[in-house]
Design a protein around this motif. Sequence first.
Motif, PDB file in Angstrom:
ATOM      1  N   HIS A 114       0.946  -1.117   0.065  1.00 41.47           N
ATOM      2  CA  HIS A 114       0.012  -0.065   0.067  1.00 41.47           C
ATOM      3  C   HIS A 114       0.841   1.224   0.070  1.00 41.47           C
ATOM      4  CE1 HIS A 114      -3.046   2.890   0.718  1.00 41.47           C
ATOM      5  NE2 HIS A 114      -2.882   3.161   1.652  1.00 41.47           N
ATOM      6  N   GLY A 115       1.758   1.277   0.869  1.00 44.36           N
ATOM      7  CA  GLY A 115       2.845   2.458   0.766  1.00 44.36           C
ATOM      8  C   GLY A 115       3.103   3.087   2.199  1.00 44.36           C
ATOM      9  N   ASP A 116       1.786   3.039   3.088  1.00 48.05           N
ATOM     10  CA  ASP A 116       1.786   3.762   4.412  1.00 48.05           C
ATOM     11  C   ASP A 116       3.113   3.555   5.164  1.00 48.05           C
ATOM     12  OD1 ASP A 116       0.574   0.984   4.655  1.00 48.05           O
ATOM     13  OD2 ASP A 116      -0.504   1.805   6.314  1.00 48.05           O
ATOM     14  N   THR A 117       3.678   1.988   5.164  1.00 53.28           N
ATOM     15  CA  THR A 117       4.614   1.516   5.931  1.00 53.28           C
ATOM     16  C   THR A 117       6.039   2.332   5.622  1.00 53.28           C
ATOM     17  OG1 THR A 117       4.928  -0.318   4.395  1.00 53.28           O
ATOM     18  CG2 THR A 117       3.815  -0.586   6.397  1.00 53.28           C
ATOM     19  N   LEU A 118       6.086   2.804   4.353  1.00 54.02           N
ATOM     20  CA  LEU A 118       7.197   3.453   3.845  1.00 54.02           C
ATOM     21  C   LEU A 118       7.216   5.004   4.450  1.00 54.02           C
ATOM     22  CD1 LEU A 118       6.906   2.669   0.051  1.00 54.02           C
ATOM     23  CD2 LEU A 118       8.471   1.494   1.830  1.00 54.02           C
ATOM     24  N   CYS A 119       6.100   5.373   5.130  1.00 53.09           N
ATOM     25  CA  CYS A 119       6.257   6.939   5.673  1.00 53.09           C
ATOM     26  C   CYS A 119       6.764   6.893   6.925  1.00 53.09           C
ATOM     27  CB  CYS A 119       4.950   7.618   5.375  1.00 53.09           C
ATOM     28  SG  CYS A 119       4.480   7.349   3.673  1.00 53.09           S
ATOM     29  N   TYR A 125       1.541   8.595  13.086  1.00 48.10           N
ATOM     30  CA  TYR A 125       0.797   7.697  12.446  1.00 48.10           C
ATOM     31  C   TYR A 125       1.205   6.106  12.660  1.00 48.10           C
ATOM     32  CZ  TYR A 125      -0.808   4.860   8.633  1.00 48.10           C
ATOM     33  OH  TYR A 125      -1.398   3.629   8.007  1.00 48.10           O
ATOM     34  N   GLN A 126       2.726   6.006  12.411  1.00 49.42           N
ATOM     35  CA  GLN A 126       3.077   4.511  12.597  1.00 49.42           C
ATOM     36  C   GLN A 126       2.875   4.109  14.039  1.00 49.42           C
ATOM     37  OE1 GLN A 126       4.296   2.867  10.085  1.00 49.42           O
ATOM     38  NE2 GLN A 126       4.478   4.590   8.687  1.00 49.42           N
ATOM     39  N   GLU A 127       2.727   4.704  14.905  1.00 48.73           N
ATOM     40  CA  GLU A 127       2.182   4.194  16.317  1.00 48.73           C
ATOM     41  C   GLU A 127       0.962   3.947  16.328  1.00 48.73           C
ATOM     42  OE1 GLU A 127       3.076   7.612  19.163  1.00 48.73           O
ATOM     43  OE2 GLU A 127       5.318   7.269  18.869  1.00 48.73           O
ATOM     44  N   PHE A 128       0.051   4.827  15.575  1.00 48.61           N
ATOM     45  CA  PHE A 128      -1.488   4.420  15.645  1.00 48.61           C
ATOM     46  C   PHE A 128      -1.549   3.198  14.759  1.00 48.61           C
ATOM     47  CE2 PHE A 128      -5.174   4.826  12.521  1.00 48.61           C
ATOM     48  CZ  PHE A 128      -6.069   4.893  13.668  1.00 48.61           C
ATOM     49  N   ARG A 129      -1.011   3.076  13.644  1.00 45.12           N
ATOM     50  CA  ARG A 129      -1.098   2.038  12.759  1.00 45.12           C
ATOM     51  C   ARG A 129      -0.744   0.743  13.442  1.00 45.12           C
ATOM     52  NH1 ARG A 129       1.275  -1.719   9.315  1.00 45.12           N
ATOM     53  NH2 ARG A 129       0.438  -1.927   7.376  1.00 45.12           N
ATOM     54  N   LYS A 130       0.333   0.580  14.348  1.00 43.31           N
ATOM     55  CA  LYS A 130       0.806  -0.466  15.047  1.00 43.31           C
ATOM     56  C   LYS A 130      -0.145  -1.038  16.162  1.00 43.31           C
ATOM     57  CE  LYS A 130       4.518  -2.068  18.124  1.00 43.31           C
ATOM     58  NZ  LYS A 130       5.997  -1.683  18.850  1.00 43.31           N
TER      59      LYS A 130
END
Length: 240
Positions: A114-119, A125-130
């Motif tokens: 998708h690409g969000d893990t590249l940001c 956001y990465q904390e929220f995603r986790k």
Amino acid sequence: MTTLFIADLHLSILRPDITECFLTFMRDEASQAEALYVLGDLFEFWIGDDDNSPFHSSIKEAFMALTQAGVACYFIQGNRDFLLGKRFCKDTGITLLPETAVIDLYGVPTVILHGDTLCTMDEKYQEFRKTVHKPWLQAIFNRIPLFIRRKIVSHVQSKIRAQKQTKQMNIMDVTPQEVITVLENNHVIQMIHGHTHRPNIHQHSTMNGSATRIVLGDWYTQGSILVCTPNGNTLTTREF
């Protein structure tokens, strides 16, 4: 032979123009392809596979018609539809892929995501995603009544929109070193992703040699499709 890639459609009952373009694409173009890859954020937000509203049912029917016609269809979850799961796949005939997958695209080893893990610079956001990707939390959320889930998602979306207004643009784009790391770790020379809504074709230098990164466009003002054939790849658009 043609393979198609799309991402970031953000389908919603509030945007019938996007939906009409998508359904036309599925009927007239995807049906003629060898395969279709959806790299996340097909929906504005997917709150669970038990959402059988007429709108969502029409999208499912389009995918079922495609797969029954013999077109292979693959899906990678995005940050808006990470709750899309096995039931949706059963109802449509699509294949759900892991968040990072490697395919052979007409002889070119290609990593797709998708690409969000590249940001990675967007640390909040990465904390929220986790957090939201924890299986136990998703299991609890899926047991909440549908109407309550809609309210929760509406509240979360409002907070996300407010936070975006204060974020610097550069942290919402990919981190160059993360791109290189993913390319090298997967031993590929090509990457295809969405998420950033910045369609373009980039070149990168890796320890495996020169690599190409293709960024898919969003569907806010027009349809955006990556058309791949044995002769090359082309980013194209479709008017609403």
